[in-house]
Scaffold this motif. Structure first.
Motif, PDB file in Angstrom:
ATOM      1  N   THR A  43     -17.605   5.375  85.329  1.00 24.42           N
ATOM      2  CA  THR A  43     -18.165   5.745  84.035  1.00 24.42           C
ATOM      3  C   THR A  43     -17.339   6.854  83.362  1.00 24.42           C
ATOM      4  O   THR A  43     -17.100   7.912  84.066  1.00 24.42           O
ATOM      5  CB  THR A  43     -19.714   6.185  84.016  1.00 24.42           C
ATOM      6  N   GLU A  44     -17.120   7.104  82.263  1.00 27.40           N
ATOM      7  CA  GLU A  44     -16.369   7.961  81.626  1.00 27.40           C
ATOM      8  C   GLU A  44     -16.758   8.111  80.232  1.00 27.40           C
ATOM      9  O   GLU A  44     -16.766   7.108  79.291  1.00 27.40           O
ATOM     10  CB  GLU A  44     -14.758   7.658  81.560  1.00 27.40           C
ATOM     11  N   GLU A  45     -17.224   9.316  79.909  1.00 25.66           N
ATOM     12  CA  GLU A  45     -17.753   9.579  78.337  1.00 25.66           C
ATOM     13  C   GLU A  45     -18.769   8.522  78.029  1.00 25.66           C
ATOM     14  O   GLU A  45     -18.593   7.977  76.884  1.00 25.66           O
ATOM     15  CB  GLU A  45     -16.555   9.676  77.561  1.00 25.66           C
TER      16      GLU A  45
ATOM     17  N   ASP B 157     -20.760  10.076  93.158  1.00 31.38           N
ATOM     18  CA  ASP B 157     -22.145  10.252  94.013  1.00 31.38           C
ATOM     19  C   ASP B 157     -22.275  10.163  95.206  1.00 31.38           C
ATOM     20  O   ASP B 157     -23.160  10.975  95.871  1.00 31.38           O
ATOM     21  CB  ASP B 157     -22.654   8.808  93.355  1.00 31.38           C
TER      22      ASP B 157
ATOM     23  N   GLN C 163     -22.053  14.008  96.385  1.00 26.54           N
ATOM     24  CA  GLN C 163     -23.286  14.733  96.055  1.00 26.54           C
ATOM     25  C   GLN C 163     -24.332  14.229  96.920  1.00 26.54           C
ATOM     26  O   GLN C 163     -25.127  15.085  97.453  1.00 26.54           O
ATOM     27  CB  GLN C 163     -23.741  14.162  94.440  1.00 26.54           C
TER      28      GLN C 163
ATOM     29  N   ARG D 243     -16.839  13.329  89.584  1.00 27.94           N
ATOM     30  CA  ARG D 243     -17.977  13.589  90.285  1.00 27.94           C
ATOM     31  C   ARG D 243     -18.260  12.245  90.822  1.00 27.94           C
ATOM     32  O   ARG D 243     -17.949  11.111  90.140  1.00 27.94           O
ATOM     33  CB  ARG D 243     -19.311  13.621  89.126  1.00 27.94           C
TER      34      ARG D 243
ATOM     35  N   GLY E  82     -12.622  18.059  89.053  1.00 27.93           N
ATOM     36  CA  GLY E  82     -13.304  17.313  87.822  1.00 27.93           C
ATOM     37  C   GLY E  82     -13.819  16.123  87.807  1.00 27.93           C
ATOM     38  O   GLY E  82     -14.176  15.675  86.836  1.00 27.93           O
TER      39      GLY E  82
ATOM     40  N   PRO F  87     -12.754  15.102  80.896  1.00 33.58           N
ATOM     41  CA  PRO F  87     -13.960  14.380  80.302  1.00 33.58           C
ATOM     42  C   PRO F  87     -14.860  14.295  81.541  1.00 33.58           C
ATOM     43  O   PRO F  87     -14.764  14.654  82.692  1.00 33.58           O
ATOM     44  CB  PRO F  87     -13.108  13.183  80.049  1.00 33.58           C
ATOM     45  N   THR F  88     -16.044  13.784  81.126  1.00 35.83           N
ATOM     46  CA  THR F  88     -17.259  13.505  82.010  1.00 35.83           C
ATOM     47  C   THR F  88     -16.796  12.062  82.689  1.00 35.83           C
ATOM     48  O   THR F  88     -16.584  10.932  82.212  1.00 35.83           O
ATOM     49  CB  THR F  88     -18.538  13.134  81.377  1.00 35.83           C
ATOM     50  N   LEU F  89     -16.449  12.357  84.136  1.00 37.57           N
ATOM     51  CA  LEU F  89     -15.800  11.029  84.696  1.00 37.57           C
ATOM     52  C   LEU F  89     -16.495  10.941  86.337  1.00 37.57           C
ATOM     53  O   LEU F  89     -16.604  11.948  86.906  1.00 37.57           O
ATOM     54  CB  LEU F  89     -14.192  11.284  84.882  1.00 37.57           C
ATOM     55  N   ASP F  90     -17.152   9.920  86.349  1.00 37.28           N
ATOM     56  CA  ASP F  90     -17.982   9.455  87.517  1.00 37.28           C
ATOM     57  C   ASP F  90     -17.560   8.428  88.238  1.00 37.28           C
ATOM     58  O   ASP F  90     -17.118   7.352  87.563  1.00 37.28           O
ATOM     59  CB  ASP F  90     -19.339   9.431  87.257  1.00 37.28           C
TER      60      ASP F  90
END
Length: 231
Positions: free
Chosen positions: A48-50, A138, A141, A136, A134, A35-38
């Motif tokens: 943040t996730e989904e 910040d 980055q 992200r 998997g 999933p989109t997991l930051d």
């Protein structure tokens, strides 16, 4: 010269065993369906996730533990080292007990929030690590953009890296946490951000004029305050 980030060197090799294999994904996690997991370290630490935000944690130490792991994704950290960083005033036994409780609270809280991040935090009796595959982060980055800006010979790529830095820095690193281990990272991140914004201001003045450049200068001043060098 590349900026020297305050990476912690504790003289102990990262934990690598059958459970902490650096190329293996956590049990039960299909990397094709991640999933989109930051993890957000700038500003107040949150996840943040989904599209869902997890902004509250059981204790400040839970947030600090997550911040420490996210600053060193992929590296295994001995429990005694983590205890020393998070509870420097406590004895080794007390710090280890507090770490065990904090880790349990953090993972249980993430599970109660239906966050898959709990599966990324791996531990055994000796150490703890955050699997970065998997994820992200910040700050990761941010440091990558900083290195690109310093190493590239392409002016457009350098400008793009500065712009990325200015967008990723949404506030001081781990706002609200007072752990001593955070301060070197906080200072380096702030300096990197200000340098990037001032470089963008210089470019803007040449291309778009003084008024556009002043917007970047004011952006830097909001972070550095009355810094004579900026003026």
């Amino acid at each position: 010269m590349d900026r020297i980030w305050p990476f912690i060197s504790h003289g102990i090799k990262p934990i690598v065993n059958t459970r902490f294999g650096l190329t293996n994904s956590p049990k039960g996690r299909n990397l094709k369906q991640v999933p989109t997991l930051d993890i957000h370290l700038f500003g107040r630490v949150h996840v943040t996730e989904e599209g869902r935000k997890i902004t509250s944690f059981p204790t400040a130490k839970c947030r600090s533990l997550l911040a420490f792991l996210a600053l060193h994704p992929g590296s295994g950290h001995p429990r005694e080292l983590l205890g020393e960083f998070l509870w420097p005033e406590a004895s080794e036994d007390v710090a280890r007990t507090r770490l065990n409780v904090t880790l349990h609270l953090l993972k249980k809280h993430l599970e109660s929030e239906n966050s898959s991040l709990a599966n990324y935090i791996e531990s055994d009796r000796d150490g703890i690590r955050l699997d970065p595959v998997g994820l992200r982060i910040d700050f990761a980055q941010f440091t990558d953009a900083s290195l690109r800006a310093e190493r590239t010979t392409d002016p457009q790529e350098r400008t793009a890296a500065w712009q990325e830095i200015s967008l990723l820095y949404t506030g001081p690193l781990a706002t609200g946490l007072n752990e001593p281990f955070l301060e070197p990272w906080r200072v380096s991140a702030r300096q990197t951000y200000v340098e990037a914004v001032l470089n963008l201001a210089t470019e803007a003045r040449l291309v778009h004029g003084l008024n556009t450049a002043l917007k970047f200068f004011h952006q830097a001043l909001r972070v550095e305050g009355a810094n004579a060098e900026i003026y």
